[in-house]
Design a protein around this motif. Structure first.
Motif, mmCIF file in Angstrom:
data_model
loop_
_atom_site.group_PDB
_atom_site.id
_atom_site.type_symbol
_atom_site.label_atom_id
_atom_site.label_comp_id
_atom_site.label_asym_id
_atom_site.label_seq_id
_atom_site.Cartn_x
_atom_site.Cartn_y
_atom_site.Cartn_z
ATOM 1 N N GLY A 133 0.832 -1.195 0.000
ATOM 2 C CA GLY A 133 0.000 0.000 0.000
ATOM 3 C C GLY A 133 0.866 1.245 0.000
ATOM 4 N N LEU A 134 0.593 2.153 -0.933
ATOM 5 C CA LEU A 134 1.401 3.374 -1.076
ATOM 6 C C LEU A 134 0.513 4.597 -0.909
ATOM 7 N N VAL A 135 0.914 5.488 -0.014
ATOM 8 C CA VAL A 135 0.227 6.767 0.163
ATOM 9 C C VAL A 135 1.237 7.872 -0.099
ATOM 10 N N LEU A 161 3.335 -1.369 4.016
ATOM 11 C CA LEU A 161 2.770 -0.029 3.965
ATOM 12 C C LEU A 161 3.892 0.975 3.698
ATOM 13 N N ILE A 162 3.706 1.788 2.666
ATOM 14 C CA ILE A 162 4.709 2.793 2.304
ATOM 15 C C ILE A 162 4.060 4.167 2.387
ATOM 16 N N LEU A 163 4.667 5.051 3.146
ATOM 17 C CA LEU A 163 4.134 6.401 3.345
ATOM 18 C C LEU A 163 5.177 7.409 2.886
ATOM 19 N N ASP A 164 4.849 8.130 1.816
ATOM 20 C CA ASP A 164 5.775 9.125 1.270
ATOM 21 C C ASP A 164 5.279 10.513 1.653
ATOM 22 N N GLU A 165 5.789 11.035 2.778
ATOM 23 C CA GLU A 165 5.345 12.337 3.305
ATOM 24 C C GLU A 165 3.819 12.373 3.397
ATOM 25 N N ALA A 166 3.234 11.262 3.876
ATOM 26 C CA ALA A 166 1.788 11.078 3.783
ATOM 27 C C ALA A 166 0.981 12.023 4.657
ATOM 28 N N THR A 167 1.603 12.622 5.659
ATOM 29 C CA THR A 167 0.860 13.534 6.540
ATOM 30 C C THR A 167 1.259 14.987 6.328
ATOM 31 N N ALA A 168 1.922 15.262 5.200
ATOM 32 C CA ALA A 168 2.441 16.611 4.979
ATOM 33 C C ALA A 168 1.339 17.651 4.859
ATOM 34 N N HIS A 169 0.163 17.258 4.334
ATOM 35 C CA HIS A 169 -0.898 18.225 4.096
ATOM 36 C C HIS A 169 -2.027 18.133 5.132
ATOM 37 N N ILE A 170 -1.752 17.488 6.232
ATOM 38 C CA ILE A 170 -2.787 17.324 7.256
ATOM 39 C C ILE A 170 -2.471 18.239 8.434
#
Length: 601
Positions: A420-422, A501-510
């Motif tokens: 899973g990629l976000v 699970l792969i998170l690429d700066e996934a919370t940058a816009h939250i």
């Protein structure tokens, strides 16, 4: 732009093979319509020479002659309608298949290709160029076949009337052929330039629309207008060159040939009248056939411009379809998909351009259930590691393994079903909220969709939408906030329950409040899963089992948050910098609040 017409013709012909029966029917109807059309002047010739000239006008033969002529004209009209309908139906089916093929092919291309190709240029090839190809099938081929058969029929009728004069008229064919070849040569150059400039216009337009906020913010409207105007002017000049060519070599040149042909026929009959009487019916039929001969030639010449556009466009489309740089595919025989989710990089080196390495000798292992964070300055290679793991690109050296099996032994479906990629920039389709989560996979129930949304804290804002989960989003979900789009991207991943699970700066816009809730969610998601997270804000990865610090494509530090702080290295400096910025921002916010409070009081 040099076009190999024979190669393009062969490829276009392959698309006609599935329609052989339909082509045979259309061609048969064409022959019938042509025969009916050509018999008309013969009947008029019979009427003039056998009845009108000798003033022999019996009622019954003339009624039969007139009835036959009317029936032939009616037959021609009806059959022409159905043969034209049949040809155009085949043409539309062929171009429909070409569009599907090129669209499907583009989806199989490697991301490296899209890195080097302007999006607007691709759009131009898939839309404008295939539209030009459609015009060729609908207009050019049908007209060329119809008129080609008609011209052959005219010459047969001419030979039936007068063999010697028909041979004289054959002298015109080399001139017509030379005219067509001359036009084809120069129009290939001009239409190539025209299509290229149109492609550049589309690319510039796409770039402008995508970056509209930046253009307006930095007042770049004048510069962009100037660049667009320059390309548009070059497109205009190429178009004018082609119009001048059309004006010179199409109808005017053919009209001159027609006048010469009429002079030839009249001169022949004028000379012949000294030896024997001239049959008026034969003279009428010959002039009629000449007129009918040059009208198809005019039509074919006028459609040469469409043909040339189509050849240029077809060449561009087939060049795209010949692009070999496709997504990496499975090379082994791995039957099972991802089982545990252990990830290992062994001495991996990678370069986007084949010249400068963006990753150099990268080695690390992420065991099942562990969370590894990747940190580093911009350009350090964090996203490149993710791109390689997702098989968007192929590494030049080293090995990437999942569950101790080479990455290349997994099919793309096996890999992406369990990874899973976000991304930082969440992409949403112009579709409902529900379908943006399920991506049209019907095996997900409404309960699963809602559960995934609740899990990532998205359910509340979705329920506030007018149509809730059936709310139709606009392109890229631009009516939602950045944070809301990101939450939907989380839900899209959560519902698939991936092992990695792969998170690429996934919370940058939250926002901070939502991020704290999401971090708790991510910790729950990470239990029993292999998690790789790219983070800019170091506060979000303090609980990671291991943190890899990258610098200029190399791992320069490795350890837990506490261990790396104790080393007082690059990670320590990054953390101190972010911590001081946070305190400074907090002080500014506090000062503003104090001033605002004083003003109120």
């Amino acid at each position: 732009m040099k076009i190999e017409h024979s190669s393009v013709h062969k490829r276009l012909f392959r698309y006609t093979i599935p329609h052989k029966k339909s082509f045979f029917l259309a061609f048969t109807l064409l022959l019938i319509a042509t025969a009916a059309d050509l018999l008309g002047p013969i009947l008029i010739k019979i009427f003039i020479d056998d009845y009108l000239t000798p003033k022999y006008l019996p009622l019954q033969p003339l009624v039969w002659l007139a009835s036959s002529y009317l029936l032939l004209q009616l037959l021609k009209i009806v059959v022409q309608y159905f043969q034209l309908l049949q040809f155009q139906k085949i043409a539309l089916q062929i171009i429909q298949q070409i569009r599907i093929d090129v669209f499907s092919h583009v989806h199989r291309l490697a991301l490296r290709f899209f890195d080097n190709t302007p999006t607007g240029s691709l759009v131009s090839r898939i839309t404008n160029d295939t539209e030009a190809m459609k015009e060729m099938f609908v207009e050019v081929i049908a007209v060329f076949i119809q008129n080609g058969v008609f011209l052959i029929g005219i010459f047969i009728a001419m030979f039936m009337l007068d063999v010697k004069l028909a041979f004289y008229c054959l002298v015109l064919l080399p001139f017509i052929w030379g005219l067509m070849k001359l036009y084809q040569h120069y129009s290939a150059i001009y239409y190539g330039q025209l299509r290229e400039k149109l492609s550049q216009l589309n690319a510039k337009l796409h770039e402008s629309l995508q970056g509209m906020s930046i253009i307006q913010l930095f007042r770049q409207e004048k510069r962009l207008r100037s660049e667009f105007e320059e390309i548009n002017d070059e497109h205009y000049k190429a178009g004018m060159r082609n119009i001048k060519l059309d004006g010179l070599l199409l109808r005017p040149a053919v009209e001159i040939l027609y006048i010469l042909a009429v002079i030839l026929v009249l001169s022949y009959f004028g000379i012949s009248v000294a030896d024997s009487p001239v049959k008026i019916g034969v003279l009428y039929a010959f002039i009629n056939y000449l007129d009918r001969f040059f009208e198809p030639v005019n039509e074919m010449m006028q459609r040469l411009s469409m043909y040339q556009q189509a050849m240029v466009s077809a060449s561009r489309v087939f060049d795209l379809m010949d692009e070999k740089e496709k997504n990496p595919v499975m090379t082994g025989e791995q039957k099972q998909g991802v089982q545990k989710g252990t990830v290992e990089f062994r001495n991996v080196t990678f370069s986007y351009d084949g010249v400068r390495d963006v990753l150099s000798d990268i080695s690390f292992t992420v065991n099942e259930g562990e969370t590894v964070a990747l940190v580093g300055h911009t350009g350090s290679g964090k996203s490149s590691i993710i791109n390689l793991l997702m098989r968007f690109y192929e590494q030049q050296k080293g090995d990437i393994l999942i569950d101790n099996k080479p990455l290349s032994s997994f099919s793309n479906k096996q890999l992406r079903d369990e990874v899973g990629l976000v991304l930082q920039d969440a992409f949403l389709f112009a579709d409902t909220v529900k379908r943006n989560i399920t991506l049209h996979e019907d095996h997900f129930s409404d309960e699963q969709v809602k559960a995934a949304a609740k899990f990532v804290q998205a359910h509340a804002f979705i329920e506030a939408l007018p149509n809730k989960y059936n709310e139709v989003l606009v392109e890229r979900g631009s009516t939602l906030s950045s944070g809301q789009r990101q939450l939907l991207a989380f839900a899209r991943t959560v519902i698939r329950n991936p092992k990695i699970l792969i998170l690429d700066e996934a919370t940058a816009h939250i926002d901070t409040e939502t991020e704290e809730a999401i971090q708790e969610v991510l910790r729950d998601m990470g239990k029993g899963r292999t998690t790789i997270a790219i983070a800019h804000r170091l506060s979000t990865i303090q609980h990671a089992d291991c943190i890899l610090v990258l610098h200029k494509g190399k791992i320069v530090e490795k350890g837990t948050h506490a261990e790396l702080l104790n080393k007082c290295g690059l990670y320590y400096n990054m953390y101190q910098l972010q911590h001081s910025e946070k305190e400074e921002n907090f002080s500014k916010e506090t000062g503003v609040k104090e001033i605002y409070t004083e003003l109120i009081e």
